[in-house]
Design a protein around this motif. Structure first.
Motif, short mmCIF file in Angstrom:
data_model
loop_
_atom_site.label_atom_id
_atom_site.label_comp_id
_atom_site.label_asym_id
_atom_site.label_seq_id
_atom_site.Cartn_x
_atom_site.Cartn_y
_atom_site.Cartn_z
N VAL A 166 0.83 -1.20 0.00
CA VAL A 166 0.00 0.00 0.00
C VAL A 166 0.87 1.26 0.00
N GLY A 167 1.92 1.22 0.73
CA GLY A 167 2.79 2.39 0.83
C GLY A 167 2.47 3.19 2.07
N PRO A 168 3.50 3.81 2.64
CA PRO A 168 3.29 4.54 3.90
C PRO A 168 2.41 5.78 3.75
N GLU A 169 2.33 6.37 2.55
CA GLU A 169 1.52 7.58 2.42
C GLU A 169 0.02 7.27 2.38
N ARG A 170 -0.39 6.10 1.87
CA ARG A 170 -1.81 5.73 1.82
C ARG A 170 -2.24 4.88 3.00
N MET A 171 -1.31 4.43 3.83
CA MET A 171 -1.64 3.55 4.95
C MET A 171 -2.58 4.19 5.97
N PRO A 172 -2.44 5.45 6.35
CA PRO A 172 -3.40 6.03 7.32
C PRO A 172 -4.84 6.01 6.81
N GLU A 173 -5.04 6.26 5.53
CA GLU A 173 -6.40 6.24 4.98
C GLU A 173 -6.99 4.83 5.03
N TYR A 174 -6.19 3.83 4.68
CA TYR A 174 -6.67 2.45 4.74
C TYR A 174 -6.92 2.01 6.18
N ALA A 175 -6.12 2.50 7.11
CA ALA A 175 -6.34 2.18 8.52
C ALA A 175 -7.67 2.78 8.99
N ARG A 176 -7.97 4.01 8.57
CA ARG A 176 -9.26 4.64 8.92
C ARG A 176 -10.43 3.86 8.33
N GLN A 177 -10.28 3.41 7.10
CA GLN A 177 -11.35 2.64 6.46
C GLN A 177 -11.56 1.31 7.19
N LEU A 178 -10.47 0.67 7.58
CA LEU A 178 -10.59 -0.58 8.34
C LEU A 178 -11.27 -0.35 9.67
N ASN A 196 -13.41 2.05 10.43
CA ASN A 196 -14.82 2.30 10.18
C ASN A 196 -15.57 1.01 9.86
N LEU A 197 -14.94 0.12 9.12
CA LEU A 197 -15.55 -1.17 8.79
C LEU A 197 -15.77 -2.01 10.05
N VAL A 198 -14.79 -2.02 10.93
CA VAL A 198 -14.92 -2.79 12.18
C VAL A 198 -16.02 -2.20 13.05
N ILE A 199 -16.10 -0.86 13.13
CA ILE A 199 -17.14 -0.22 13.94
C ILE A 199 -18.53 -0.52 13.36
N LYS A 200 -18.67 -0.45 12.04
CA LYS A 200 -19.96 -0.77 11.42
C LYS A 200 -20.35 -2.22 11.67
N GLY A 201 -19.37 -3.12 11.60
CA GLY A 201 -19.64 -4.54 11.87
C GLY A 201 -20.08 -4.76 13.30
N ARG A 202 -19.41 -4.09 14.24
CA ARG A 202 -19.79 -4.21 15.66
C ARG A 202 -21.20 -3.68 15.87
N ASP A 203 -21.52 -2.52 15.29
CA ASP A 203 -22.86 -1.94 15.43
C ASP A 203 -23.92 -2.84 14.82
N LEU A 204 -23.59 -3.46 13.69
CA LEU A 204 -24.53 -4.37 13.04
C LEU A 204 -24.83 -5.59 13.93
N VAL A 205 -23.80 -6.13 14.54
CA VAL A 205 -23.99 -7.29 15.43
C VAL A 205 -24.82 -6.89 16.65
N GLN A 206 -24.52 -5.74 17.24
CA GLN A 206 -25.29 -5.29 18.40
C GLN A 206 -26.74 -5.01 18.04
N SER A 207 -26.97 -4.45 16.86
CA SER A 207 -28.33 -4.21 16.40
C SER A 207 -29.08 -5.53 16.19
N GLY A 208 -28.39 -6.50 15.62
CA GLY A 208 -29.01 -7.82 15.43
C GLY A 208 -29.36 -8.48 16.74
N LYS A 209 -28.48 -8.35 17.73
CA LYS A 209 -28.77 -8.92 19.05
C LYS A 209 -29.99 -8.25 19.67
N ALA A 210 -30.04 -6.93 19.57
CA ALA A 210 -31.18 -6.19 20.15
C ALA A 210 -32.47 -6.58 19.46
#
Length: 107
Positions: free
Chosen positions: A20-32, A34-48
């Motif tokens: 990826v390269g060090p200059e684009r790595m922070p953006e990919y880390a932010r996307q990852l 956000n993806l993990v947070i959305k997944g966690r929220d989806l699981v919690q919503s499903g449980k509720a």
């Protein structure tokens, strides 16, 4: 789940940095992140939603798939006591000698 140990994870991170390269790595880390947070929220919503629809009266232990493990079934079967022997049904008496048996259903 993924069965990755610490050394393998470190190698994957290093390869990702090189690809990826060090200059684009922070953006990919932010996307990852956000993806993990959305997944966690989806699981919690499903449980509720499941708890709201089903309620608390469900016995989840009855729905546990581990209870169908063949090793457990055999172990439980070997551990339970044998049932007491049943009395044998009385045998019909043989017909008297020289007389053929009569079957009312055959006529």
């Amino acid at each position: 789940m993924l069965d990755i140990n610490g050394g393998e994870l470190l190698i994957l991170v290093l390869v990702a940095i090189l690809v990826v390269g060090p200059e684009r790595m922070p953006e990919y880390a932010r996307q990852l992140r956000n993806l993990v947070i959305k997944g966690r929220d989806l699981v919690q919503s499903g449980k509720a939603t499941l708890k709201q629809e089903v309620g608390d009266e469900v016995d989840w232990s009855q729905l546990d798939p581990r209870q169908y493990d063949p090793r457990r079934i055999v172990r439980d079967a070997l551990a339970e006591p044998s049932p007491p022997p049943r009395a044998a049904a009385p045998r019909p008496l043989p017909p008297p000698p020289g007389k053929a048996p009569f079957d009312s259903d055959a006529t």
